[in-house]
Structures are given as structure tokens and as C-alpha cells.
Write a protein that holds these residues in place. Sequence first.
Motif, PDB file in Angstrom:
ATOM      1  N   LYS A  61     -29.148  21.426 -44.602  1.00 40.39           N
ATOM      2  CA  LYS A  61     -30.247  22.391 -44.655  1.00 40.39           C
ATOM      3  C   LYS A  61     -30.252  23.197 -43.361  1.00 40.39           C
ATOM      4  CE  LYS A  61     -31.964  20.935 -48.581  1.00 40.39           C
ATOM      5  NZ  LYS A  61     -31.905  21.710 -49.785  1.00 40.39           N
ATOM      6  N   HIS A  62     -31.054  24.259 -43.364  1.00 39.83           N
ATOM      7  CA  HIS A  62     -31.127  25.154 -42.210  1.00 39.83           C
ATOM      8  C   HIS A  62     -32.587  25.379 -41.832  1.00 39.83           C
ATOM      9  CE1 HIS A  62     -27.305  25.974 -44.213  1.00 39.83           C
ATOM     10  NE2 HIS A  62     -26.853  26.187 -42.986  1.00 39.83           N
ATOM     11  N   ASN A 106     -29.146  21.932 -39.648  1.00 39.23           N
ATOM     12  CA  ASN A 106     -28.714  22.904 -38.648  1.00 39.23           C
ATOM     13  C   ASN A 106     -29.946  23.671 -38.194  1.00 39.23           C
ATOM     14  OD1 ASN A 106     -25.915  22.289 -38.831  1.00 39.23           O
ATOM     15  ND2 ASN A 106     -25.867  23.378 -40.769  1.00 39.23           N
ATOM     16  N   ALA A 149     -31.885  26.684 -35.776  1.00 44.95           N
ATOM     17  CA  ALA A 149     -31.998  27.847 -34.904  1.00 44.95           C
ATOM     18  C   ALA A 149     -33.073  27.512 -33.876  1.00 44.95           C
ATOM     19  CB  ALA A 149     -32.375  29.086 -35.702  1.00 44.95           C
ATOM     20  N   GLY A 166     -26.156  24.883 -34.802  1.00 41.93           N
ATOM     21  CA  GLY A 166     -27.221  25.864 -34.724  1.00 41.93           C
ATOM     22  C   GLY A 166     -26.885  26.949 -33.734  1.00 41.93           C
ATOM     23  N   VAL A 199     -31.195  34.731 -38.126  1.00 40.12           N
ATOM     24  CA  VAL A 199     -31.120  33.550 -38.989  1.00 40.12           C
ATOM     25  C   VAL A 199     -30.324  33.881 -40.250  1.00 40.12           C
ATOM     26  CG1 VAL A 199     -32.469  31.985 -40.455  1.00 40.12           C
ATOM     27  CG2 VAL A 199     -33.195  32.422 -38.101  1.00 40.12           C
ATOM     28  N   GLN A 200     -30.604  35.034 -40.838  1.00 38.99           N
ATOM     29  CA  GLN A 200     -29.882  35.438 -42.043  1.00 38.99           C
ATOM     30  C   GLN A 200     -28.393  35.624 -41.743  1.00 38.99           C
ATOM     31  OE1 GLN A 200     -31.174  39.069 -43.961  1.00 38.99           O
ATOM     32  NE2 GLN A 200     -30.228  38.427 -45.879  1.00 38.99           N
ATOM     33  N   GLU A 251     -26.585  34.227 -39.356  1.00 37.83           N
ATOM     34  CA  GLU A 251     -25.931  32.968 -38.980  1.00 37.83           C
ATOM     35  C   GLU A 251     -25.926  31.932 -40.101  1.00 37.83           C
ATOM     36  OE1 GLU A 251     -24.434  32.135 -36.023  1.00 37.83           O
ATOM     37  OE2 GLU A 251     -24.872  34.028 -35.007  1.00 37.83           O
ATOM     38  N   PHE A 252     -27.053  31.792 -40.788  1.00 40.02           N
ATOM     39  CA  PHE A 252     -27.203  30.745 -41.797  1.00 40.02           C
ATOM     40  C   PHE A 252     -27.113  31.267 -43.234  1.00 40.02           C
ATOM     41  CE2 PHE A 252     -30.155  28.027 -38.848  1.00 40.02           C
ATOM     42  CZ  PHE A 252     -29.054  27.505 -38.204  1.00 40.02           C
ATOM     43  N   LYS A 255     -29.453  31.634 -45.166  1.00 40.49           N
ATOM     44  CA  LYS A 255     -30.677  31.177 -45.828  1.00 40.49           C
ATOM     45  C   LYS A 255     -31.501  30.374 -44.837  1.00 40.49           C
ATOM     46  CE  LYS A 255     -29.072  26.761 -47.585  1.00 40.49           C
ATOM     47  NZ  LYS A 255     -29.413  25.773 -48.581  1.00 40.49           N
ATOM     48  N   LEU A 256     -32.698  30.008 -45.247  1.00 40.84           N
ATOM     49  CA  LEU A 256     -33.583  29.206 -44.405  1.00 40.84           C
ATOM     50  C   LEU A 256     -34.355  28.250 -45.301  1.00 40.84           C
ATOM     51  CD1 LEU A 256     -34.683  28.851 -41.484  1.00 40.84           C
ATOM     52  CD2 LEU A 256     -36.509  30.424 -42.124  1.00 40.84           C
TER      53      LEU A 256
END
Length: 183
Positions: A6-7, A31, A33, A57, A77-78, A80-81, A83-84
Motif C-alpha cells: 500500500k501507499h 510505502n 511519502a 518512499g 504522490v501521484q 511517485e506512487f 495512487k494513495l
Amino acid sequence: MALEAKHALVTGSSRGIGRGVALKLAERGVNVAIGYYQNQAAANDTLAQVRERGADGFVVQADVRRPEDIGRMFNRVQAEFGKLDIFVSNARGEVSTFYQPPMDITLDSWNNAFDSQARAFHLGIREAIHLMPDGGRIIAITYSPSARLGSWQPWIAMGSAKAALESLVRYLAVALAKRGITV
């Protein structure tokens, strides 16, 4: 919610409660942020500890009192990941920006407290839900025992801002329930 892969974004996670939350999430395979305001060295240290726990992260600087910084933080965040899954709103302004007795509080001090709490949380959720799948989690960290009794007089702005934050949590929990997002 299983937490592996998950993020999360945790604002104010370079130290204190936010760091503790970020590290606990990392221990569960999330992970993270690492949101910070001024202390990049502390944020980098938190990220190193996240990685020691087997998660990954990045660090992202933002002043959550500034809407443009909130937008930039979520854009990162978008990027790098993609999603969140978990958004933890923990950042709080420095005490010197809002800590004044009730009859001396300035409008700037009042606004600093509200901007770092209720407004930042509301704007953060508006950004987070576009990245969040159904079933996500949103958490607001609050502590305001004097908000109930008014005993800690110089805390008037932050106590009031935290009370507004707690009210927002209830409204947004109802608004996002249909997507299975817990607030």
C-alpha cells in the motif's frame, strides 16, 4: 485492509507522532511519502528508517497552510506512487505562529492555526480522493483536551482549529462512506 504494497502520505512525519505513524506503517509493508515543512534532514532520517523496515518512499516538502503546496505534494504522490491508499493529516504549524491568549490573539495567528488544521485537511482530502481507491483510509491526528474546557488559554486558536478538524472528520466520513473510505 491488508497493508502490504500500500501507499501512504503522512504530513508532518519528519519527527514526533508523524514519524511514529510512518515507521509503524513501514513495518507493515506500506510505502510512505514523508511530508515535512522545514527539517529536511529529519525527513531524510525518517525515510532511512522507513527503508530499514523494508518499505520505500520519498520526502516531500510542503507548508500545508498554502493550498499550492498541498496540490504540489499530492502531484508528487501521484508521480511517485500512482495512487494513495492512506492519507494521514498530522502537520501542525509552529507554536509561535498561533500561541496567544484569547484577548491578544491576532487574525494572522488565528488563521495560521485554522489553515494548518481544518483547511489543510479539507484541501488534502479533496486531493487524496482522486488518487484513492475505494476502501482507502484517511486519518486526522488531533489533540485538544483544552478545547473541551478552555483551560489552556493560549491554545485558543489551535484548540478551536482542532475542534473544527474533528467536525470535518465526521462530515467527510459520511460523504466518503459510499466509497468505503474510512475517515
